[in-house]
Design a protein around this motif. Structure first.
Motif, PDB file in Angstrom:
ATOM      1  N   LYS A  66       0.837  -1.202   0.000  1.00  0.00           N
ATOM      2  CA  LYS A  66       0.000   0.000   0.000  1.00  0.00           C
ATOM      3  C   LYS A  66       0.872   1.253   0.000  1.00  0.00           C
ATOM      4  N   THR A  67       1.921   1.270   0.800  1.00  0.00           N
ATOM      5  CA  THR A  67       2.838   2.405   0.846  1.00  0.00           C
ATOM      6  C   THR A  67       3.469   2.656  -0.518  1.00  0.00           C
ATOM      7  N   GLN A  68       3.906   1.591  -1.190  1.00  0.00           N
ATOM      8  CA  GLN A  68       4.515   1.736  -2.513  1.00  0.00           C
ATOM      9  C   GLN A  68       3.513   2.276  -3.536  1.00  0.00           C
ATOM     10  N   MET A  69       2.284   1.802  -3.457  1.00  0.00           N
ATOM     11  CA  MET A  69       1.258   2.280  -4.401  1.00  0.00           C
ATOM     12  C   MET A  69       0.911   3.747  -4.136  1.00  0.00           C
ATOM     13  N   LEU A  70       0.811   4.139  -2.872  1.00  0.00           N
ATOM     14  CA  LEU A  70       0.513   5.536  -2.540  1.00  0.00           C
ATOM     15  C   LEU A  70       1.644   6.459  -2.989  1.00  0.00           C
ATOM     16  N   MET A  71       2.889   5.982  -2.877  1.00  0.00           N
ATOM     17  CA  MET A  71       4.039   6.776  -3.328  1.00  0.00           C
ATOM     18  C   MET A  71       3.982   7.024  -4.837  1.00  0.00           C
ATOM     19  N   ARG A  72       3.319   6.162  -5.559  1.00  0.00           N
ATOM     20  CA  ARG A  72       3.224   6.276  -7.015  1.00  0.00           C
ATOM     21  C   ARG A  72       1.963   7.018  -7.464  1.00  0.00           C
ATOM     22  N   GLY A  73       1.220   7.588  -6.520  1.00  0.00           N
ATOM     23  CA  GLY A  73       0.070   8.421  -6.858  1.00  0.00           C
ATOM     24  C   GLY A  73      -1.260   7.692  -6.921  1.00  0.00           C
ATOM     25  N   TYR A  74      -1.285   6.415  -6.634  1.00  0.00           N
ATOM     26  CA  TYR A  74      -2.550   5.676  -6.620  1.00  0.00           C
ATOM     27  C   TYR A  74      -3.276   5.952  -5.308  1.00  0.00           C
ATOM     28  N   LYS A  75      -4.592   5.779  -5.326  1.00  0.00           N
ATOM     29  CA  LYS A  75      -5.406   5.962  -4.121  1.00  0.00           C
ATOM     30  C   LYS A  75      -6.118   4.659  -3.811  1.00  0.00           C
ATOM     31  N   GLU A  76      -6.236   4.355  -2.520  1.00  0.00           N
ATOM     32  CA  GLU A  76      -6.930   3.133  -2.111  1.00  0.00           C
ATOM     33  C   GLU A  76      -8.433   3.386  -2.108  1.00  0.00           C
ATOM     34  N   SER A  77      -9.180   2.428  -2.645  1.00  0.00           N
ATOM     35  CA  SER A  77     -10.629   2.570  -2.739  1.00  0.00           C
ATOM     36  C   SER A  77     -11.274   1.183  -2.741  1.00  0.00           C
ATOM     37  N   PRO A  78     -12.453   1.041  -2.084  1.00  0.00           N
ATOM     38  CA  PRO A  78     -13.142  -0.260  -2.128  1.00  0.00           C
ATOM     39  C   PRO A  78     -13.681  -0.590  -3.520  1.00  0.00           C
ATOM     40  N   ASN A  79     -13.913   0.424  -4.359  1.00  0.00           N
ATOM     41  CA  ASN A  79     -14.387   0.223  -5.736  1.00  0.00           C
ATOM     42  C   ASN A  79     -13.259   0.533  -6.716  1.00  0.00           C
ATOM     43  N   ALA A  80     -12.110  -0.027  -6.474  1.00  0.00           N
ATOM     44  CA  ALA A  80     -10.910   0.309  -7.245  1.00  0.00           C
ATOM     45  C   ALA A  80     -10.929  -0.311  -8.635  1.00  0.00           C
ATOM     46  N   ASP A  81     -10.162   0.308  -9.538  1.00  0.00           N
ATOM     47  CA  ASP A  81     -10.018  -0.257 -10.864  1.00  0.00           C
ATOM     48  C   ASP A  81      -8.862  -1.254 -10.947  1.00  0.00           C
ATOM     49  N   LEU A  82      -7.982  -1.291  -9.930  1.00  0.00           N
ATOM     50  CA  LEU A  82      -6.897  -2.275  -9.850  1.00  0.00           C
ATOM     51  C   LEU A  82      -7.101  -3.147  -8.622  1.00  0.00           C
ATOM     52  N   LEU A  83      -7.066  -4.453  -8.810  1.00  0.00           N
ATOM     53  CA  LEU A  83      -7.101  -5.396  -7.698  1.00  0.00           C
ATOM     54  C   LEU A  83      -5.715  -5.999  -7.583  1.00  0.00           C
ATOM     55  N   ILE A  84      -5.151  -5.961  -6.378  1.00  0.00           N
ATOM     56  CA  ILE A  84      -3.811  -6.502  -6.149  1.00  0.00           C
ATOM     57  C   ILE A  84      -3.935  -7.782  -5.339  1.00  0.00           C
ATOM     58  N   ASN A  85      -3.431  -8.866  -5.902  1.00  0.00           N
ATOM     59  CA  ASN A  85      -3.376 -10.149  -5.207  1.00  0.00           C
ATOM     60  C   ASN A  85      -1.947 -10.359  -4.726  1.00  0.00           C
ATOM     61  N   ILE A  86      -1.819 -10.698  -3.454  1.00  0.00           N
ATOM     62  CA  ILE A  86      -0.516 -10.977  -2.862  1.00  0.00           C
ATOM     63  C   ILE A  86      -0.472 -12.458  -2.528  1.00  0.00           C
ATOM     64  N   GLY A  87       0.583 -13.121  -2.938  1.00  0.00           N
ATOM     65  CA  GLY A  87       0.741 -14.534  -2.630  1.00  0.00           C
ATOM     66  C   GLY A  87       2.141 -14.817  -2.149  1.00  0.00           C
ATOM     67  N   ILE A  88       2.272 -15.821  -1.315  1.00  0.00           N
ATOM     68  CA  ILE A  88       3.597 -16.239  -0.870  1.00  0.00           C
ATOM     69  C   ILE A  88       3.672 -17.748  -0.948  1.00  0.00           C
TER      70      ILE A  88
END
Length: 188
Positions: A66-88
């Motif tokens: 989230k910090t990296q995305m905010l640094m790049r000008g993106y905003k967090e939103s529940p109705n977002a146009d980008l969905l980020i999946n994190i896997g390990i």
């Protein structure tokens, strides 16, 4: 100007010494990631988390993303146009060494030749470690299209086989975003 260049060179040398290996970073489907403005990180099902991986670990990783995305000008939103999946993925890494050192004796009898040929490829296990790979995928929620993927290795601590501490996770996620097409915005 010289101090600025010296600062940049020190920063790049420190950045180049990262213990985290960027395994892949790829834009898919000719996506223009600058056309997207909002993001949301998908929440996992707690029962599907890998062993020794807790929701606390997921929250640490998702906060770093989230910090990296905010640094790049993106905003967090529940109705977002980008969905980020994190896997390990946490796997066992077995370290081995040759059972018989590669030496050539001065005198070779038939038995020694057989012994060398038979055990030539034998390996002795010297250690079993856990190895973690963190993967991030981005999906266009409007068109249900795959846009971007990146993976970074060495996320699991070899000593206690757990996810590394939050400062180290932030460094790993910074390595994950190393080749991201949108660079961080500079605050003035």
């Amino acid at each position: 100007m010289k101090q600025f260049l010296l600062g940049i060179s020190i920063f790049l040398s420190v950045l180049g010494c990262s213990p985290y290996t960027l395994l892949n970073s790829m834009v898919v489907n000719k996506a223009d990631l600058s056309a997207y403005h909002t993001f949301r990180i998908a929440s996992p099902d707690a029962s599907l988390l890998p062993v020794r991986f807790s929701m606390r670990d997921f929250n640490i990783i998702s906060n770093a993303v989230k910090t990296q995305m905010l640094m790049r000008g993106y905003k967090e939103s529940p109705n977002a146009d980008l969905l980020i999946n994190i896997g390990i993925v946490v796997t066992d890494n077995i370290e081995t060494k040759d059972a018989i050192p590669p030496v050539t004796p001065f005198f070779v009898s038939r038995r020694e030749a057989y012994y060398r040929d038979y055990y030539q490829d034998a390996q002795v296990i010297t250690g079993i470690n856990k190895e973690g790979v963190l993967t991030m995928d981005m999906i266009d929620t409007r068109n249900d299209m795959y846009l971007y993927t990146a993976s970074v290795g060495n996320l699991v601590d070899r000593a206690d086989h757990k996810i590394k501490e939050s400062e180290e996770v932030e460094k790993a996620v910074a390595a994950l975003f190393k080749n991201f097409p949108i660079k961080p915005r500079v605050e003035e």
